[in-house]
Design a protein around this motif. Structure first.
Motif, PDB file in Angstrom:
ATOM      1  N   LEU A  99       0.849  -1.186   0.000  1.00 37.40           N
ATOM      2  CA  LEU A  99       0.000   0.000   0.000  1.00 37.40           C
ATOM      3  C   LEU A  99       0.885   1.237   0.000  1.00 37.40           C
ATOM      4  N   ARG A 100       0.596   2.148  -0.914  1.00 38.36           N
ATOM      5  CA  ARG A 100       1.280   3.444  -0.966  1.00 38.36           C
ATOM      6  C   ARG A 100       0.381   4.464  -0.273  1.00 38.36           C
ATOM      7  N   LEU A 112      -1.703   8.800  12.848  1.00 39.99           N
ATOM      8  CA  LEU A 112      -1.303   7.903  11.768  1.00 39.99           C
ATOM      9  C   LEU A 112      -0.221   6.903  12.172  1.00 39.99           C
ATOM     10  N   PRO A 113       0.848   7.298  12.886  1.00 36.98           N
ATOM     11  CA  PRO A 113       1.847   6.286  13.268  1.00 36.98           C
ATOM     12  C   PRO A 113       1.239   5.114  14.033  1.00 36.98           C
ATOM     13  N   THR A 118      -0.361  -0.554  14.227  1.00 38.06           N
ATOM     14  CA  THR A 118      -1.363  -1.578  14.546  1.00 38.06           C
ATOM     15  C   THR A 118      -1.699  -2.421  13.327  1.00 38.06           C
ATOM     16  N   PHE A 119      -1.883  -1.755  12.175  1.00 35.79           N
ATOM     17  CA  PHE A 119      -2.215  -2.482  10.953  1.00 35.79           C
ATOM     18  C   PHE A 119      -1.077  -3.411  10.552  1.00 35.79           C
ATOM     19  N   GLN A 120       0.162  -2.938  10.629  1.00 35.68           N
ATOM     20  CA  GLN A 120       1.302  -3.756  10.230  1.00 35.68           C
ATOM     21  C   GLN A 120       1.455  -4.979  11.125  1.00 35.68           C
ATOM     22  N   ILE A 126       1.538  -7.484   4.275  1.00 39.75           N
ATOM     23  CA  ILE A 126       1.282  -6.279   3.482  1.00 39.75           C
ATOM     24  C   ILE A 126       2.377  -5.257   3.775  1.00 39.75           C
ATOM     25  N   VAL A 127       3.091  -4.855   2.749  1.00 37.83           N
ATOM     26  CA  VAL A 127       4.183  -3.892   2.896  1.00 37.83           C
ATOM     27  C   VAL A 127       3.616  -2.483   2.747  1.00 37.83           C
ATOM     28  N   LEU A 128       3.875  -1.626   3.731  1.00 40.39           N
ATOM     29  CA  LEU A 128       3.395  -0.246   3.702  1.00 40.39           C
ATOM     30  C   LEU A 128       4.497   0.674   3.186  1.00 40.39           C
ATOM     31  N   HIS A 129       4.123   1.594   2.300  1.00 40.48           N
ATOM     32  CA  HIS A 129       5.063   2.569   1.754  1.00 40.48           C
ATOM     33  C   HIS A 129       4.526   3.977   2.034  1.00 40.48           C
TER      34      HIS A 129
END
Length: 304
Positions: A99-100, A112-113, A118-120, A126-129
């Motif tokens: 996800l970008r 947001l952090p 929590t999502f990660q 799922i790799v977050l960008h």
């Protein structure tokens, strides 16, 4: 000369069944096909490969050397296909992917952090960008498909998009520590009428200014901006130098540097929202999971 392969995965599955059973009838029963159809498929495969894969007799079926080599390769092919199928299904379910995510200063200085962390933890596949950009740039990148989700100053009215609020903040004033107002715990907005302001460039901060400037006009003045910096850190740095004051959201407390003082604005009750925004078309599994997580986190926040 380049060869043209005229057989498919069905032929390879049939070959594997015969190679493992070494018996055409048992292989046909295992596959749930008629034995003549299985025999024709193996013959077609041998014709395409231009080799004999099996030695056949009335008593036994044996792999040839060529057949043994093709067996090794066939296992590799099916393993690759199986992995590709499973990965495709995992992507569709949102178990793996990327996800970008765009974010503003207010978003990364606020909730947001915690949301990303929590999502990660829940979705390690799922790799977050994350990528920092002002609201206007994020909107352009969302239009161009360069971002999956933007965390922007909102709410945003935009056809083909949906959004969910992730935080709602009050505005505060930030002054340097020896400013005449620094000993106060709070002020009224009109007390800043004669102050020099430090803020972001108008073009980049237009969405923030669309909230701030009407409040200032209501208080009887237009901010006199004497210095500009691209982000909140730069703005705070210039305020610390004594070049002026600024008005930002209360999440600035999380990144406050030395020699600065935060003052509440007594007569400003309006709150500035940060919303997560995305295109509603072609929602991927990973994007849907992230949106679900956002909705769980902010069930009581309503967009005006």
């Amino acid at each position: 000369m380049e060869s043209i392969i005229k057989f498919g995965l069905r032929h390879i599955r049939y070959f594997l069944a015969v190679a493992e059973e070494l018996h055409f009838r048992r292989a046909a029963d295992r596959l749930g096909v008629a034995q003549p159809a299985l025999s024709r498929a193996i013959q077609h495969l041998e014709q395409e490969l231009q080799v004999r894969l099996f030695d056949r007799s009335n008593r036994a079926v044996r792999l040839t050397e060529a057949g043994a080599a093709f067996l090794r390769g066939s296992h590799g092919i099916m393993n690759v296909v199986d992995r590709a199928v499973e990965e495709t299904r995992q992507v569709d379910r949102g178990q793996i992917g990327s996800l970008r995510i765009g974010y503003t200063d207010m978003a990364i200085g606020g909730v947001l952090p915690s949301l990303l962390k929590t999502f990660q933890a829940r979705h390690r596949g799922i790799v977050l960008h994350p990528h920092h950009d002002v609201t206007s740039t994020q909107l352009h990148k969302l239009d161009q498909g360069e971002l999956d989700i933007g965390c922007v100053t909102g709410p945003i009215s935009r056809a083909g998009y949906d959004q969910v609020p992730i935080q709602s903040e009050r505005l505060v004033c930030v002054v340097y520590e020896n400013h005449p107002l620094a000993r106060r715990g709070s002020i009224r907005l009109n007390e800043l009428a004669q102050e020099d302001f430090i803020h972001g460039p108008t073009r980049d901060w237009e969405h923030f200014f669309s909230y701030l400037f009407p409040l200032c006009r209501r208080a009887g003045f237009v901010p006199h901006i004497v210095q500009e910096a691209y982000n909140s850190a730069g703005i705070l740095g210039l305020v610390a130098c004594g070049m002026g004051v600024t008005v930002l959201t209360e999440s600035v407390r999380n990144i406050l540097i030395r020699d600065l003082v935060i003052l509440d604005l007594e007569d400003v009750t309006e709150r500035l929202q940060t919303v997560a925004l995305w295109k509603t078309e072609s929602l991927s599994g990973s994007k849907s999971l992230f949106i679900d997580a956002l909705r769980e986190r902010s069930p009581d926040m309503d967009l005006p």
